[in-house]
Design a protein around this motif. Structure first.
Motif, PDB file in Angstrom:
ATOM      1  N   MET A   1       6.505   1.559 -18.857  1.00  0.00           N
ATOM      2  CA  MET A   1       7.206   2.071 -20.034  1.00  0.00           C
ATOM      3  C   MET A   1       8.327   1.132 -20.368  1.00  0.00           C
ATOM      4  O   MET A   1       9.375   1.168 -19.763  1.00  0.00           O
ATOM      5  CB  MET A   1       7.741   3.445 -19.686  1.00  0.00           C
ATOM      6  N   TYR A 125       3.307  -5.199 -17.133  1.00  0.00           N
ATOM      7  CA  TYR A 125       2.094  -4.404 -16.906  1.00  0.00           C
ATOM      8  C   TYR A 125       0.904  -5.345 -17.012  1.00  0.00           C
ATOM      9  O   TYR A 125       0.724  -5.986 -18.047  1.00  0.00           O
ATOM     10  CB  TYR A 125       2.034  -3.303 -17.971  1.00  0.00           C
ATOM     11  N   SER A 176       8.153   6.602 -16.227  1.00  0.00           N
ATOM     12  CA  SER A 176       6.922   6.747 -17.013  1.00  0.00           C
ATOM     13  C   SER A 176       6.141   7.966 -16.570  1.00  0.00           C
ATOM     14  O   SER A 176       6.081   8.271 -15.374  1.00  0.00           O
ATOM     15  CB  SER A 176       6.036   5.512 -16.858  1.00  0.00           C
ATOM     16  N   ILE A 177       5.518   8.600 -17.543  1.00  0.00           N
ATOM     17  CA  ILE A 177       4.640   9.736 -17.245  1.00  0.00           C
ATOM     18  C   ILE A 177       3.479   9.302 -16.354  1.00  0.00           C
ATOM     19  O   ILE A 177       2.977  10.083 -15.554  1.00  0.00           O
ATOM     20  CB  ILE A 177       4.107  10.360 -18.562  1.00  0.00           C
ATOM     21  N   THR A 178       3.073   8.025 -16.492  1.00  0.00           N
ATOM     22  CA  THR A 178       1.881   7.583 -15.766  1.00  0.00           C
ATOM     23  C   THR A 178       2.114   7.496 -14.253  1.00  0.00           C
ATOM     24  O   THR A 178       1.161   7.393 -13.501  1.00  0.00           O
ATOM     25  CB  THR A 178       1.391   6.201 -16.272  1.00  0.00           C
ATOM     26  N   LEU A 184      -1.386  15.205 -16.909  1.00  0.00           N
ATOM     27  CA  LEU A 184      -2.729  14.691 -17.213  1.00  0.00           C
ATOM     28  C   LEU A 184      -2.710  13.159 -17.200  1.00  0.00           C
ATOM     29  O   LEU A 184      -3.552  12.514 -16.581  1.00  0.00           O
ATOM     30  CB  LEU A 184      -3.168  15.225 -18.593  1.00  0.00           C
ATOM     31  N   TYR A 224       1.756  -1.223 -11.552  1.00  0.00           N
ATOM     32  CA  TYR A 224       2.733  -0.785 -12.555  1.00  0.00           C
ATOM     33  C   TYR A 224       3.150   0.659 -12.296  1.00  0.00           C
ATOM     34  O   TYR A 224       4.344   0.988 -12.285  1.00  0.00           O
ATOM     35  CB  TYR A 224       2.129  -0.910 -13.969  1.00  0.00           C
ATOM     36  N   LYS A 225       2.162   1.530 -12.111  1.00  0.00           N
ATOM     37  CA  LYS A 225       2.470   2.956 -11.927  1.00  0.00           C
ATOM     38  C   LYS A 225       3.286   3.153 -10.642  1.00  0.00           C
ATOM     39  O   LYS A 225       4.240   3.942 -10.619  1.00  0.00           O
ATOM     40  CB  LYS A 225       1.180   3.771 -11.909  1.00  0.00           C
ATOM     41  N   TYR A 254      11.305   9.507 -19.723  1.00  0.00           N
ATOM     42  CA  TYR A 254      10.006   9.160 -20.301  1.00  0.00           C
ATOM     43  C   TYR A 254      10.146   9.449 -21.788  1.00  0.00           C
ATOM     44  O   TYR A 254      10.156  10.596 -22.211  1.00  0.00           O
ATOM     45  CB  TYR A 254       8.882   9.994 -19.683  1.00  0.00           C
ATOM     46  N   CYS A 257       4.912   8.051 -25.370  1.00  0.00           N
ATOM     47  CA  CYS A 257       4.032   6.886 -25.236  1.00  0.00           C
ATOM     48  C   CYS A 257       4.277   5.903 -26.378  1.00  0.00           C
ATOM     49  O   CYS A 257       3.876   6.126 -27.515  1.00  0.00           O
ATOM     50  CB  CYS A 257       2.568   7.323 -25.217  1.00  0.00           C
ATOM     51  N   LEU A 263       4.688  -4.179 -23.899  1.00  0.00           N
ATOM     52  CA  LEU A 263       4.189  -3.812 -22.570  1.00  0.00           C
ATOM     53  C   LEU A 263       2.686  -4.091 -22.472  1.00  0.00           C
ATOM     54  O   LEU A 263       2.179  -4.404 -21.414  1.00  0.00           O
ATOM     55  CB  LEU A 263       4.456  -2.325 -22.297  1.00  0.00           C
ATOM     56  N   PHE A 271      -8.269  -2.940 -26.795  1.00  0.00           N
ATOM     57  CA  PHE A 271      -7.425  -1.869 -26.257  1.00  0.00           C
ATOM     58  C   PHE A 271      -6.160  -1.719 -27.097  1.00  0.00           C
ATOM     59  O   PHE A 271      -5.775  -0.611 -27.467  1.00  0.00           O
ATOM     60  CB  PHE A 271      -7.048  -2.164 -24.795  1.00  0.00           C
ATOM     61  N   PHE A 275      -5.693   1.893 -28.579  1.00  0.00           N
ATOM     62  CA  PHE A 275      -4.823   2.736 -27.760  1.00  0.00           C
ATOM     63  C   PHE A 275      -3.782   3.525 -28.581  1.00  0.00           C
ATOM     64  O   PHE A 275      -3.632   4.736 -28.387  1.00  0.00           O
ATOM     65  CB  PHE A 275      -4.156   1.872 -26.676  1.00  0.00           C
ATOM     66  N   PHE A 278      -5.599   6.357 -30.225  1.00  0.00           N
ATOM     67  CA  PHE A 278      -5.954   7.363 -29.211  1.00  0.00           C
ATOM     68  C   PHE A 278      -4.741   8.240 -28.891  1.00  0.00           C
ATOM     69  O   PHE A 278      -4.812   9.468 -28.866  1.00  0.00           O
ATOM     70  CB  PHE A 278      -6.461   6.613 -27.972  1.00  0.00           C
ATOM     71  N   GLN A 279      -3.602   7.583 -28.697  1.00  0.00           N
ATOM     72  CA  GLN A 279      -2.400   8.347 -28.343  1.00  0.00           C
ATOM     73  C   GLN A 279      -1.889   9.178 -29.524  1.00  0.00           C
ATOM     74  O   GLN A 279      -1.406  10.282 -29.348  1.00  0.00           O
ATOM     75  CB  GLN A 279      -1.292   7.412 -27.841  1.00  0.00           C
ATOM     76  N   THR A 283      -4.287  12.332 -27.787  1.00  0.00           N
ATOM     77  CA  THR A 283      -3.360  12.943 -26.812  1.00  0.00           C
ATOM     78  C   THR A 283      -2.093  13.458 -27.495  1.00  0.00           C
ATOM     79  O   THR A 283      -1.413  14.316 -26.946  1.00  0.00           O
ATOM     80  CB  THR A 283      -2.903  11.941 -25.728  1.00  0.00           C
TER      81      THR A 283
HETATM   82 MG1  PMR Z   1      -2.769   7.574 -21.056  1.00  0.00          MG
HETATM   83  C1  PMR Z   1      -1.396  13.830 -22.818  1.00  0.00           C
HETATM   84  C2  PMR Z   1      -2.103  12.850 -22.387  1.00  0.00           C
HETATM   85  C3  PMR Z   1      -1.692  11.465 -22.170  1.00  0.00           C
HETATM   86  C4  PMR Z   1      -0.452  10.860 -22.292  1.00  0.00           C
HETATM   87  C5  PMR Z   1       0.846  11.481 -22.696  1.00  0.00           C
HETATM   88  C6  PMR Z   1      -0.623   9.496 -21.915  1.00  0.00           C
HETATM   89  C7  PMR Z   1       0.409   8.564 -21.856  1.00  0.00           C
HETATM   90  N1  PMR Z   1      -1.946   9.278 -21.603  1.00  0.00           N
HETATM   91  C8  PMR Z   1      -2.631  10.477 -21.755  1.00  0.00           C
HETATM   92  C9  PMR Z   1      -3.969  10.717 -21.530  1.00  0.00           C
HETATM   93  C10 PMR Z   1      -4.932   9.756 -21.240  1.00  0.00           C
HETATM   94  N2  PMR Z   1      -4.681   8.438 -21.090  1.00  0.00           N
HETATM   95  C11 PMR Z   1      -6.360   9.990 -21.091  1.00  0.00           C
HETATM   96  C12 PMR Z   1      -7.019  11.320 -21.220  1.00  0.00           C
HETATM   97  C13 PMR Z   1      -6.924   8.776 -20.831  1.00  0.00           C
HETATM   98  C14 PMR Z   1      -8.393   8.472 -20.546  1.00  0.00           C
HETATM   99  C15 PMR Z   1      -9.080   8.083 -21.742  1.00  0.00           C
HETATM  100  C16 PMR Z   1      -5.863   7.799 -20.832  1.00  0.00           C
HETATM  101  C17 PMR Z   1      -6.061   6.444 -20.616  1.00  0.00           C
HETATM  102  C18 PMR Z   1      -5.012   5.522 -20.555  1.00  0.00           C
HETATM  103  C19 PMR Z   1      -5.119   4.115 -20.293  1.00  0.00           C
HETATM  104  C20 PMR Z   1      -6.341   3.323 -20.072  1.00  0.00           C
HETATM  105  N3  PMR Z   1      -3.663   5.851 -20.710  1.00  0.00           N
HETATM  106  C21 PMR Z   1      -2.957   4.723 -20.540  1.00  0.00           C
HETATM  107  C22 PMR Z   1      -3.813   3.658 -20.291  1.00  0.00           C
HETATM  108  C23 PMR Z   1      -2.997   2.503 -20.131  1.00  0.00           C
HETATM  109  O1  PMR Z   1      -3.359   1.371 -19.913  1.00  0.00           O
HETATM  110  C24 PMR Z   1      -1.567   2.924 -20.209  1.00  0.00           C
HETATM  111  C25 PMR Z   1      -0.970   2.775 -18.847  1.00  0.00           C
HETATM  112  O2  PMR Z   1      -1.337   3.414 -17.907  1.00  0.00           O
HETATM  113  O3  PMR Z   1       0.005   1.909 -18.717  1.00  0.00           O
HETATM  114  C26 PMR Z   1       0.538   1.836 -17.386  1.00  0.00           C
HETATM  115  C27 PMR Z   1      -1.613   4.365 -20.583  1.00  0.00           C
HETATM  116  C28 PMR Z   1      -0.627   5.296 -20.916  1.00  0.00           C
HETATM  117  N4  PMR Z   1      -0.908   6.617 -21.166  1.00  0.00           N
HETATM  118  C29 PMR Z   1       0.248   7.257 -21.498  1.00  0.00           C
HETATM  119  C30 PMR Z   1       1.309   6.308 -21.455  1.00  0.00           C
HETATM  120  C31 PMR Z   1       2.745   6.598 -21.740  1.00  0.00           C
HETATM  121  C32 PMR Z   1       0.772   5.098 -21.113  1.00  0.00           C
HETATM  122  C33 PMR Z   1       1.564   3.820 -21.062  1.00  0.00           C
HETATM  123  C34 PMR Z   1       2.325   3.695 -19.805  1.00  0.00           C
HETATM  124  C35 PMR Z   1       3.803   3.567 -19.979  1.00  0.00           C
HETATM  125  O4  PMR Z   1       4.277   3.447 -21.101  1.00  0.00           O
HETATM  126  O5  PMR Z   1       4.494   3.605 -18.954  1.00  0.00           O
END
Ligand code: PMR
Ligand code: LMG
Length: 349
Positions: A1, A125, A176-178, A184, A224-225, A254, A257, A263, A271, A275, A278-279, A283
């Motif tokens: 993040m 990242y 970060s939420i991740t 989730l 990263y996580k 946090y 997203c 990042l 992606f 991405f 998708f967000q 989400t």
């Molecule tokens: Mg994620 C409510 C669901 C939600 C949220 C708030 C995030 C935030 N993500 C969610 C869901 C999902 N993500 C789902 C269901 C998937 C599978 C399709 C998914 C996938 C995904 C990927 C491949 N998400 C990601 C990635 C990244 O490469 C990002 C990451 O992990 O970076 C470390 C990411 C993120 N998702 C977020 C947030 C905030 C990230 C960015 C990480 C960050 O800003 O710290």
């Protein structure tokens, strides 16, 4: 993040009033304006790519680095009586590229400026890397930068914060939420897990040992996580060790997203184009950079957010709340061990 510092700079200079792009957040998946909005998103993405490419090809250096900015002048009325104080000095890491920590501290001290707020925001990242790379000191790059670099910087600058006469001194480490497996997003593979810290304890240098904190095989997304778990643990350990003595507010956050920042510069283009959509539409976790900047600015300067040891998040109406960290990210014993092992690695113990 990692938040782009640019958005923060504009935010702290404004008076905190929100002109956020709530219209974007409120676009319904089936709303009439959605396709236009998606088109606009794609156009802005392609423009951004072109701009980045132009910068690369003209050899322009993007080295905004760590910035020193100032909060609006604070009036005593917020705290006790009506008297205008000087502007606060805020150091934010990660405007767009790296630094070497000790040199920065030297330069900053030479400038003889008081330090009132430190924001550890920078992050690397590397989701596509199949081999680890290392910092100049030999630490795996993501944990070396996101955690160890910030750990060292905060430890070196804590005295400067302590010596500041600013009414609300703060040390903020972006989380970060991740990294939180109680969500989730934190359950998307690979999941954060520091294990028993055996990799960290053996130096994360990849020479005859693992480049991962838990001692496992290298995975850039997991690194990263893991680093974000360390950030959130470090903030709490700072709170336990320094809150009483210094009165500094320690906090993490946090901000939502921020799917369009640098990042993701090391991710594939596909992606980076999909991405944010998708967000935004699936989400609904997407937050524009300006809004994220405002949220960070609240943690930096809002007199209502002075509670220490808190991991802040924001709800759908952009109201801040104290969020719950995952079990691992709130493990007191793990926080102590991460602190002690990190101290040894950066040469403070
Ligand atoms: Mg994620 C409510 C669901 C939600 C949220 C708030 C995030 C935030 N993500 C969610 C869901 C999902 N993500 C789902 C269901 C998937 C599978 C399709 C998914 C996938 C995904 C990927 C491949 N998400 C990601 C990635 C990244 O490469 C990002 C990451 O992990 O970076 C470390 C990411 C993120 N998702 C977020 C947030 C905030 C990230 C960015 C990480 C960050 O800003 O710290
Ligand atoms: C791993 O991959 C890597 O292996 C690892 O190395 C590391 O990089 C790690 O965390 C980083 O990621 C994760 C991979 C598999 O996940 C993805 O790549 C998903 C990325 C999310 C982007 C998906 C884009 C979807 C496009 C949506 C665009 C929508 C536009 C708006 C729509 C408007 C409609 C009018 O991750 C997994 O965890 C496996 C799960 C795989 C499922 C992926 C499915 C995507 C989900 C959404 C699509 C659903 C579409 C339905 C839309 C319904 C709308 C009504």
């Amino acid at each position: 993040m990692a938040l782009q510092a640019a958005s923060l700079v504009s935010s702290v200079r404004k008076d905190g009033k929100s002109n956020a792009s709530s219209s974007l957040k409120e676009s319904s998946l089936f709303g009439a304006s959605l396709s236009d909005q998606i088109k606009a998103d794609l156009v802005s993405f392609s423009l951004r790519c072109k701009r980045e490419q132009r910068l690369r090809t003209t050899g322009a250096k993007i080295r905004a680095q760590t910035i020193v900015t100032s909060t609006p002048s604070v009036t005593r009325s917020t705290f006790d009586r009506k008297k205008t104080l000087r502007k606060g000095n805020v150091v934010v890491t990660g405007a767009s590229s790296g630094l070497s920590v000790r040199q920065f501290v030297d330069n900053f001290r030479r400038a003889e400026m008081p330090l009132d707020v430190l924001v550890c925001n920078a992050a690397i990242y590397q989701p596509m890397a199949n081999k680890p790379t290392f910092t100049a000191e030999g630490f795996e790059l993501s944990v070396g930068t996101n955690h160890l670099g910030h750990f060292l910087l905060s430890r070196l600058l804590i005295d400067d914060l302590k010596n500041s006469d600013y009414p609300s001194k703060r040390l903020i480490i972006v989380g970060s939420i991740t990294g939180n497996t109680n969500t989730l997003a934190g359950n998307v593979l690979p999941k954060a897990n520091l294990g028993d810290l055996r990799g960290l304890a053996s130096g994360l240098n990849g020479r005859n040992n693992s480049a991962m904190i838990d001692g496992g095989d290298f995975n850039g997304a997991k690194a990263y996580k893991d680093s974000k778990v360390c950030n959130m643990l470090t903030m709490q350990e700072f709170h336990r060790r320094f809150r009483e003595e210094t009165g500094i507010t320690f906090a993490s956050l946090y901000p939502g997203c921020i799917a369009t920042t640098g990042l993701f510069r090391e991710h594939i283009t596909l992606f980076r184009s999909l991405f944010p959509l998708f967000q935004k539409y699936i989400t609904k976790g997407y937050v524009p950079e300006a809004e994220a900047g405002k949220r960070l600015a609240q943690v930096v300067g809002d007199p209502n957010l002075t509670k220490s040891g808190v991991y802040w998040s924001w709800n759908k109406t952009s109201a801040s709340f104290e969020n719950q960290l995952s079990q691992e990210a709130s493990d007191v014993e793990k926080a102590r061990r991460v602190w002690e092992v990190s101290e040894k690695l950066v040469g403070l113990a």
